[in-house]
Design an enzyme around this catalytic site. Structure first.
Site, PDB file in Angstrom:
ATOM      1  N   LYS A  36       0.842  -1.205   0.000  1.00 21.36           N
ATOM      2  CA  LYS A  36       0.000   0.000   0.000  1.00 21.36           C
ATOM      3  C   LYS A  36       0.873   1.250   0.000  1.00 21.36           C
ATOM      4  O   LYS A  36       1.631   1.482   0.942  1.00 21.36           O
ATOM      5  CB  LYS A  36      -0.895   0.048   1.243  1.00 21.36           C
ATOM      6  CG  LYS A  36      -1.868   1.227   1.189  1.00 21.36           C
ATOM      7  CD  LYS A  36      -2.592   1.449   2.493  1.00 21.36           C
ATOM      8  CE  LYS A  36      -1.919   2.450   3.394  1.00 21.36           C
ATOM      9  NZ  LYS A  36      -1.843   3.824   2.855  1.00 21.36           N
TER      10      LYS A  36
ATOM     11  N   GLY B 249       7.291   4.593   8.200  1.00 19.70           N
ATOM     12  CA  GLY B 249       6.398   5.714   8.474  1.00 19.70           C
ATOM     13  C   GLY B 249       6.674   6.278   9.855  1.00 19.70           C
ATOM     14  O   GLY B 249       7.809   6.202  10.353  1.00 19.70           O
ATOM     15  N   SER B 250       5.643   6.809  10.478  1.00 21.18           N
ATOM     16  CA  SER B 250       5.838   7.499  11.749  1.00 21.18           C
ATOM     17  C   SER B 250       6.023   6.511  12.899  1.00 21.18           C
ATOM     18  O   SER B 250       5.512   5.383  12.860  1.00 21.18           O
ATOM     19  CB  SER B 250       4.635   8.400  12.037  1.00 21.18           C
ATOM     20  OG  SER B 250       3.475   7.612  12.133  1.00 21.18           O
ATOM     21  N   THR B 251       6.713   6.962  13.922  1.00 24.19           N
ATOM     22  CA  THR B 251       6.944   6.122  15.103  1.00 24.19           C
ATOM     23  C   THR B 251       5.621   5.777  15.774  1.00 24.19           C
ATOM     24  O   THR B 251       5.415   4.654  16.239  1.00 24.19           O
ATOM     25  CB  THR B 251       7.899   6.854  16.067  1.00 24.19           C
ATOM     26  OG1 THR B 251       9.161   6.985  15.400  1.00 24.19           O
ATOM     27  CG2 THR B 251       8.101   6.100  17.359  1.00 24.19           C
ATOM     28  N   GLU B 252       4.703   6.733  15.771  1.00 24.86           N
ATOM     29  CA  GLU B 252       3.398   6.535  16.416  1.00 24.86           C
ATOM     30  C   GLU B 252       2.657   5.341  15.791  1.00 24.86           C
ATOM     31  O   GLU B 252       2.197   4.435  16.488  1.00 24.86           O
ATOM     32  CB  GLU B 252       2.606   7.821  16.229  1.00 24.86           C
ATOM     33  CG  GLU B 252       1.326   7.900  16.964  1.00 24.86           C
ATOM     34  CD  GLU B 252       0.495   9.078  16.447  1.00 24.86           C
ATOM     35  OE1 GLU B 252       1.023   9.901  15.670  1.00 24.86           O
ATOM     36  OE2 GLU B 252      -0.690   9.133  16.824  1.00 24.86           O
TER      37      GLU B 252
ATOM     38  N   GLY C 117       4.001   3.041  13.876  1.00 30.65           N
ATOM     39  CA  GLY C 117       4.854   1.859  14.074  1.00 30.65           C
ATOM     40  C   GLY C 117       4.569   1.186  15.406  1.00 30.65           C
ATOM     41  O   GLY C 117       4.451  -0.041  15.491  1.00 30.65           O
TER      42      GLY C 117
ATOM     43  N   GLU D 176      10.676   0.806   9.981  1.00 28.03           N
ATOM     44  CA  GLU D 176      11.628   1.888   9.699  1.00 28.03           C
ATOM     45  C   GLU D 176      10.883   3.174  10.006  1.00 28.03           C
ATOM     46  O   GLU D 176       9.970   3.561   9.275  1.00 28.03           O
ATOM     47  CB  GLU D 176      12.078   1.800   8.244  1.00 28.03           C
ATOM     48  CG  GLU D 176      13.402   2.501   7.995  1.00 28.03           C
ATOM     49  CD  GLU D 176      13.197   3.920   7.530  1.00 28.03           C
ATOM     50  OE1 GLU D 176      13.128   4.814   8.415  1.00 28.03           O
ATOM     51  OE2 GLU D 176      13.109   4.148   6.326  1.00 28.03           O
TER      52      GLU D 176
ATOM     53  N   CYS E  77      13.435  10.676   6.613  1.00 27.40           N
ATOM     54  CA  CYS E  77      13.512  10.149   7.980  1.00 27.40           C
ATOM     55  C   CYS E  77      14.914  10.300   8.558  1.00 27.40           C
ATOM     56  O   CYS E  77      15.083  10.460   9.757  1.00 27.40           O
ATOM     57  CB  CYS E  77      13.062   8.702   8.018  1.00 27.40           C
ATOM     58  SG  CYS E  77      13.776   7.716   6.706  1.00 27.40           S
TER      59      CYS E  77
ATOM     60  N   GLU F 151      10.531  15.174  15.448  1.00 31.85           N
ATOM     61  CA  GLU F 151      10.758  15.095  14.010  1.00 31.85           C
ATOM     62  C   GLU F 151       9.824  16.102  13.320  1.00 31.85           C
ATOM     63  O   GLU F 151       8.607  15.989  13.406  1.00 31.85           O
ATOM     64  CB  GLU F 151      10.447  13.674  13.523  1.00 31.85           C
ATOM     65  CG  GLU F 151      10.749  13.474  12.061  1.00 31.85           C
ATOM     66  CD  GLU F 151      10.502  12.052  11.579  1.00 31.85           C
ATOM     67  OE1 GLU F 151       9.431  11.483  11.885  1.00 31.85           O
ATOM     68  OE2 GLU F 151      11.369  11.514  10.884  1.00 31.85           O
TER      69      GLU F 151
HETATM   70  P1  NDP Z   1       2.093   7.549   8.811  1.00 30.30           P
HETATM   71  O1  NDP Z   1       2.981   6.748   9.684  1.00 30.30           O
HETATM   72  O2  NDP Z   1       0.679   7.738   9.218  1.00 30.30           O
HETATM   73  O3  NDP Z   1       2.063   6.919   7.342  1.00 30.30           O
HETATM   74  C1  NDP Z   1       2.898   5.908   6.831  1.00 30.30           C
HETATM   75  C2  NDP Z   1       2.067   4.841   6.127  1.00 30.30           C
HETATM   76  O4  NDP Z   1       1.289   4.115   7.075  1.00 30.30           O
HETATM   77  C3  NDP Z   1       1.070   5.387   5.122  1.00 30.30           C
HETATM   78  O5  NDP Z   1       0.926   4.488   4.048  1.00 30.30           O
HETATM   79  C4  NDP Z   1      -0.189   5.451   5.970  1.00 30.30           C
HETATM   80  O6  NDP Z   1      -1.356   5.529   5.217  1.00 30.30           O
HETATM   81  C5  NDP Z   1      -0.103   4.170   6.747  1.00 30.30           C
HETATM   82  N1  NDP Z   1      -0.872   4.130   7.971  1.00 30.30           N
HETATM   83  C6  NDP Z   1      -1.438   5.161   8.658  1.00 30.30           C
HETATM   84  N2  NDP Z   1      -2.079   4.706   9.764  1.00 30.30           N
HETATM   85  C7  NDP Z   1      -1.907   3.358   9.770  1.00 30.30           C
HETATM   86  C8  NDP Z   1      -2.325   2.315  10.666  1.00 30.30           C
HETATM   87  N3  NDP Z   1      -3.014   2.561  11.774  1.00 30.30           N
HETATM   88  N4  NDP Z   1      -1.955   1.043  10.386  1.00 30.30           N
HETATM   89  C9  NDP Z   1      -1.227   0.766   9.280  1.00 30.30           C
HETATM   90  N5  NDP Z   1      -0.832   1.709   8.402  1.00 30.30           N
HETATM   91  C10 NDP Z   1      -1.145   2.990   8.637  1.00 30.30           C
HETATM   92  O7  NDP Z   1       2.761   8.942   8.541  1.00 30.30           O
HETATM   93  P2  NDP Z   1       2.014  10.277   8.087  1.00 30.30           P
HETATM   94  O8  NDP Z   1       1.930  10.272   6.624  1.00 30.30           O
HETATM   95  O9  NDP Z   1       0.736  10.475   8.822  1.00 30.30           O
HETATM   96  O10 NDP Z   1       3.033  11.385   8.585  1.00 30.30           O
HETATM   97  C11 NDP Z   1       3.019  11.796   9.944  1.00 30.30           C
HETATM   98  C12 NDP Z   1       4.407  12.069  10.435  1.00 30.30           C
HETATM   99  O11 NDP Z   1       5.156  10.864  10.416  1.00 30.30           O
HETATM  100  C13 NDP Z   1       5.210  13.018   9.554  1.00 30.30           C
HETATM  101  O12 NDP Z   1       4.996  14.322   9.891  1.00 30.30           O
HETATM  102  C14 NDP Z   1       6.621  12.585   9.830  1.00 30.30           C
HETATM  103  O13 NDP Z   1       7.090  13.220  10.982  1.00 30.30           O
HETATM  104  C15 NDP Z   1       6.498  11.112  10.099  1.00 30.30           C
HETATM  105  N6  NDP Z   1       6.847  10.288   8.931  1.00 30.30           N
HETATM  106  C16 NDP Z   1       8.021   9.633   8.960  1.00 30.30           C
HETATM  107  C17 NDP Z   1       8.406   8.881   7.888  1.00 30.30           C
HETATM  108  C18 NDP Z   1       9.682   8.160   7.906  1.00 30.30           C
HETATM  109  O14 NDP Z   1      10.116   7.654   6.863  1.00 30.30           O
HETATM  110  N7  NDP Z   1      10.329   8.051   9.023  1.00 30.30           N
HETATM  111  C19 NDP Z   1       7.603   8.778   6.689  1.00 30.30           C
HETATM  112  C20 NDP Z   1       6.348   9.470   6.760  1.00 30.30           C
HETATM  113  C21 NDP Z   1       6.021  10.199   7.841  1.00 30.30           C
HETATM  114  P3  NDP Z   1      -1.875   7.005   4.855  1.00 30.30           P
HETATM  115  O15 NDP Z   1      -0.866   7.603   3.961  1.00 30.30           O
HETATM  116  O16 NDP Z   1      -3.101   6.750   4.138  1.00 30.30           O
HETATM  117  O17 NDP Z   1      -2.058   7.725   6.132  1.00 30.30           O
END
Ligand code: NDP
Length: 499
Positions: free
Chosen positions: A202, A254-257, A259, A276, A310, A407
């Protein structure tokens, strides 16, 4: 000089033009190479199908705030269909295929990505907002390089894991973010397929288009149906993928939250997981560093991809004795950054990926001002439409400020100082994250000593943001676990039996 003309060109006695000011003429890359469909379905079992949910949403160009296409919002039932297609392909074809045959498909995908590089670069910049210079020179070539690299491993897995018998895990659910859509897809899909797994991937809600174009590459490569399934949707779709009982492994960036939420969902299920996550990397400049090079490294470390990285070098640690000189050079260099149209080949800093991210950056920057840091933003004319943020640097930053701890994921740098190497290490490690760091010094021994003590998965020396498919990447602490890239990247996708 005998004659002088008004404007930015003066004439010498020999009448040859001589530039006195260097303005860049617009040099936009043509959008014509890209054919975006009005609407997309879900790529399941080797073809596009209508979403069972019947729901769609609009994906936009963040630089113009204009709609680009309608994409499907995959529901629980859609996720189920995709996982079943992946399972069928795993049991029926992919896990039984000779490894050299798997390699053949991966090589094909790599070559097609190279052939269609310009199309992918333009699309990536249109949907994500990143400068074409970066998507053209970094994202797309590296994505192809990952497929080439893992194609090479596909029939050599027993050499990657000597005295063990590696076998594939099964179906991998892969969830990727919006900052490097095609590159993260390659990081996830290439090792999974090389090791004999099948995939449901996805892309992020805001950047689905390069993944959907990639489905056409899979068709061209004649990859057996169901080996790679690409479904679109927001976080709810990601959560359904994580919860699906038919998935054997989750790979998340994606985000730590989010994760942490995934980790909680998976506790006790036996599913494999790699995470990651975020970072707050220290870029450390010692007083013996080549300063001009270091300033380029600082700029590349934080303003590359609008800081949506990141491993961005978002905390600058400068040795006190060279603080004034470094900041003066940094500000001068910032004044030359060109912010604007991502498709212009001269652009250094493109559009912020979404309104939501822009608001997050703005609110963290406001917190920096409120907490007492000193802000600098170079004079900069931003386009009227679209999401933009001027490259920003904060000085007088205390370690406790939010801008030094959280971040920001935007073009915002926080500067701190140090006197001794020990103080630099203490400050660099004073973060819940541990993804990357940079060290600038002319002493090799100091680089090695620092690298040993920095709690970061990647430490760059006298450079920053360098990636290579052969080199593992991943974090410590709240930056996640597991490695992507290199031989280490295969480990996440194999079960190892005793030989
Ligand atoms: P997210 O962690 O929400 O998004 C990463 C991926 O996870 C997207 O495909 C997202 O879908 C999906 N996702 C969201 N919620 C869930 C869930 N509950 N279970 C499984 N998958 C999920 O990051 P955000 O895009 O909301 O960004 C928020 C913050 O996170 C940024 O401001 C940045 O600080 C950080 N971030 C860090 C990254 C990194 O590489 N370290 C990358 C991206 C963000 P969808 O896009 O539809 O929300």
């Amino acid at each position: 000089m005998t004659e002088r003309k008004q404007g930015d060109v003066a004439r010498r006695a020999d009448k040859a033009p001589m530039a006195t000011a260097w303005d860049y003429a617009p040099a936009p890359e043509s959008r014509d190479i890209v054919r975006i469909q009005e609407r997309y379905g879900l790529f399941i079992g080797g073809k596009f199908v209508e979403p069972l949910s019947g729901e769609r949403y609009t994906t936009i160009d963040p630089a113009r705030e204009e709609p680009l296409s309608e994409v499907a919002q995959a529901s629980k039932a859609d996720v189920d269909r995709a996982v079943k297609a992946a399972r069928g392909a795993f049991d029926g074809t992919w896990s039984k295929l000779r490894p050299s045959e798997r390699a053949k498909y991966l090589f094909r995908i790599a070559r097609i990505l190279q052939e269609r590089a310009r199309e992918f670069a333009v699309l990536e910049s249109m949907n994500g907002g990143k400068p074409i210079r970066e998507s053209r020179d970094v994202d797309v070539p590296l994505a192809a390089a990952h497929f080439f690299y893992y194609a090479g491993w596909a029939d050599k897995l027993e050499y990657a894991f000597p005295n063990r018998r590696p076998r594939p895990i099964g179906v991998a659910a892969q969830i990727i973010p919006w900052n490097f859509p095609l590159l993260m897809l390659a990081w996830k899909i290439a090792p999974a397929l090389a090791a004999g797994n099948t995939v449901v991937l996805k892309p992020a809600e805001t950047t689905p288009l390069s993944a959907l174009l990639f489905c056409d590459v899979l068709r061209q490569a004649e990859l057996p149906p169901g080996v790679v399934n690409i479904i679109t949707g927001d976080g709810r779709t990601g959560a359904e993928m994580v919860a699906h009982p038919g998935v054997d492994k989750i790979a998340f960036t994606g985000s730590t939250e989010v994760g942490k939420a995934i980790q909680r969902t998976l506790a006790g299920t036996g599913k494999r997981l790699t995470l990651e996550l975020g970072g707050k990397a220290a870029n450390i400049i010692f007083d013996d560093a080549p300063l001009d090079q270091a300033v380029e490294g600082i700029i590349n470390g934080i303003y590359f991809n609008q800081g949506h990285v990141c491993c961005a070098g978002s905390r600058l640690l400068v040795q006190e004795s060279i603080y004034e000189a470094t900041i003066a050079k940094l500000k001068r260099r910032m004044r030359t950054l060109r912010v604007g149209d991502p498709l212009d080949k001269n652009t250094d800093v493109g559009a912020i990926n979404s309104k939501q991210q822009l608001d997050k950056i703005a609110s963290l920057v406001q917190s920096g001002v409120d907490e007492g840091a000193e802000i600098y933003q170079p004079p900069c004319k931003l386009p009227e439409r679209g999401y933009w943020f001027v490259p920003t640097v904060f000085t007088n930053v205390a370690q406790s400020y939010r801008i030094a701890q959280e971040e920001i994921f935007g073009p915002v740098l926080s500067v701190l100082t140090f006197r001794t190497p020990d103080e630099a290490i203490e400050k660099a490690n004073n973060t819940p994250y541990g993804l990357s760091a940079g060290v600038w010094t002319e002493k090799g021994s100091r680089i090695l000593a620092m690298a040993q003590k920095l709690r970061a998965g990647v430490v760059w020396a006298n450079t920053y943001n360098r990636f290579d498919p052969a080199s593992p990447f991943g974090g410590y602490k709240e930056s996640g676990f597991g490695r992507e890239g290199g031989r280490h990247g295969l480990e996440a996708y194999v079960a190892l039996d005793d030989a």
